[in-house]
Design an enzyme around this catalytic site. Structure first.
Site, mmCIF file in Angstrom:
data_model
loop_
_atom_site.group_PDB
_atom_site.id
_atom_site.type_symbol
_atom_site.label_atom_id
_atom_site.label_comp_id
_atom_site.label_asym_id
_atom_site.label_seq_id
_atom_site.Cartn_x
_atom_site.Cartn_y
_atom_site.Cartn_z
ATOM 1 N N TYR A 121 149.909 -41.820 44.553
ATOM 2 C CA TYR A 121 149.495 -40.231 44.699
ATOM 3 C C TYR A 121 150.583 -39.669 44.085
ATOM 4 O O TYR A 121 150.037 -38.731 43.144
ATOM 5 C CB TYR A 121 149.447 -39.957 46.039
ATOM 6 C CG TYR A 121 148.899 -38.506 46.206
ATOM 7 C CD1 TYR A 121 147.661 -38.265 46.242
ATOM 8 C CD2 TYR A 121 149.747 -37.353 46.702
ATOM 9 C CE1 TYR A 121 147.124 -36.949 46.138
ATOM 10 C CE2 TYR A 121 148.933 -36.151 47.104
ATOM 11 C CZ TYR A 121 147.857 -35.923 46.754
ATOM 12 O OH TYR A 121 147.307 -34.674 46.723
ATOM 13 N N VAL A 135 134.148 -39.281 39.084
ATOM 14 C CA VAL A 135 134.894 -38.539 37.968
ATOM 15 C C VAL A 135 135.227 -39.578 37.201
ATOM 16 O O VAL A 135 135.756 -39.320 35.965
ATOM 17 C CB VAL A 135 135.962 -37.600 38.478
ATOM 18 C CG1 VAL A 135 135.399 -36.442 39.329
ATOM 19 C CG2 VAL A 135 136.785 -38.290 39.452
ATOM 20 N N PHE A 182 147.531 -28.149 52.944
ATOM 21 C CA PHE A 182 146.238 -27.285 52.922
ATOM 22 C C PHE A 182 145.495 -27.615 54.094
ATOM 23 O O PHE A 182 145.295 -29.130 54.320
ATOM 24 C CB PHE A 182 145.437 -27.108 51.769
ATOM 25 C CG PHE A 182 146.035 -26.065 50.938
ATOM 26 C CD1 PHE A 182 145.378 -24.860 50.643
ATOM 27 C CD2 PHE A 182 147.191 -26.173 50.248
ATOM 28 C CE1 PHE A 182 145.809 -23.850 50.093
ATOM 29 C CE2 PHE A 182 147.634 -25.189 49.348
ATOM 30 C CZ PHE A 182 146.848 -23.982 49.290
#
Length: 259
Positions: A167, A60, A200
């Site tokens: 992050y 990306v 998650f």
């Protein structure tokens, strides 16, 4: 915007949250370009899903590689209608180690480059493709969705913990660029949204010891468990469908607040 017969680029689409999104879009009749570095997993997913999916190896942070993925969508499916950017990494390091040595600047920069600059890179190239398609179309109706860009931030953007400087700041940047992009792209009928997931159950969590996993789950008020990637995918499909969702970040976290 409807999903059926429309085409979407999903970065990080070969596993985790991205894979769940890919499956949900194809299940609803959408076409998907799976952009990921994991060629074996990406191609296996394409083989399973059939003609509605294509795989492109994609970093990306590379303008050329993202543009190549956009070109595949234009050639295979006649155009692109949106992107869901799930590609990202988690860099964990304290500013100072136990001997008071400074953090690795290259590691910090790598996290920001992939998570933030990569998100911008995907957004700019996808938006360009959509805007050119709209400009070349005849009789485009006003207030009708022409495209959607959904970026993935994190609750760390708001509740960053010790060791998460790279992050948390990169994900805060993803949140921060959302509204300027939404305002700019409004004239093209392109909406921009951000999802900030909590903890998650993705492959990234597989390496965590069971006791640590249980501790994480206990910190979620309700439901007291890790998030299911399918729940992330459900939110993505709802955002695509709901035309009045624009320029906003949605926390998907079971009400957890990290301390």
């Amino acid at each position: 915007m409807q999903i059926q017969k429309n085409s979407f680029l999903v970065t990080g689409g070969a596993s985790g949250l991205g894979e769940a999104v890919v499956r949900a879009l194809v299940a609803q009749g959408g076409n998907v370009i799976i952009a990921d570095l994991n060629e074996s997993a990406g191609q296996a997913l394409v083989n399973e899903l059939g003609d509605n999916a294509r795989f492109v190896r994609c970093d990306v942070t590379s303008g050329d590689e993202v543009q190549a993925a956009v070109a595949v969508a234009e050639e295979a499916f006649g155009g692109l209608h949106g992107s869901i950017n799930c590609a990202g990494i988690a860099v964990v390091q304290k500013l100072l180690d136990r001997e008071n040595n400074p953090a690795d600047l290259e590691a910090f920069s790598r996290g920001v480059n992939i998570n933030l600059v990569g998100s911008f890179n995907v957004a700019r190239l996808v938006a360009s493709s959509i805007a050119k398609r709209v400009a070349n179309a005849n009789n485009v109706e006003k207030n009708i969705d022409q495209g959607i860009i959904i970026n993935t931030a994190s609750i760390a953007a708001f509740d960053g913990q010790m060791g998460q400087a790279s992050y948390a700041s990169s994900k805060a940047g993803v949140v921060g660029m959302m509204l300027p992009l939404a305002r700019e792209l409004a004239r093209h009928g392109i909406r921009v949204m951000t999802i900030a997931p909590g903890i998650f159950a993705t492959p990234m969590m597989d390496s965590i010891p069971e006791k640590a996993r249980e501790q994480l789950e206990s910190g979620v008020p309700y439901p007291k468990r890790l998030g299911d990637p399918n729940e992330f995918a459900k939110l993505v499909t709802h955002i695509i469908d709901n035309a009045y969702l624009n320029g906003e970040v949605i926390r998907l976290d079971g009400a957890i607040r990290m301390v």
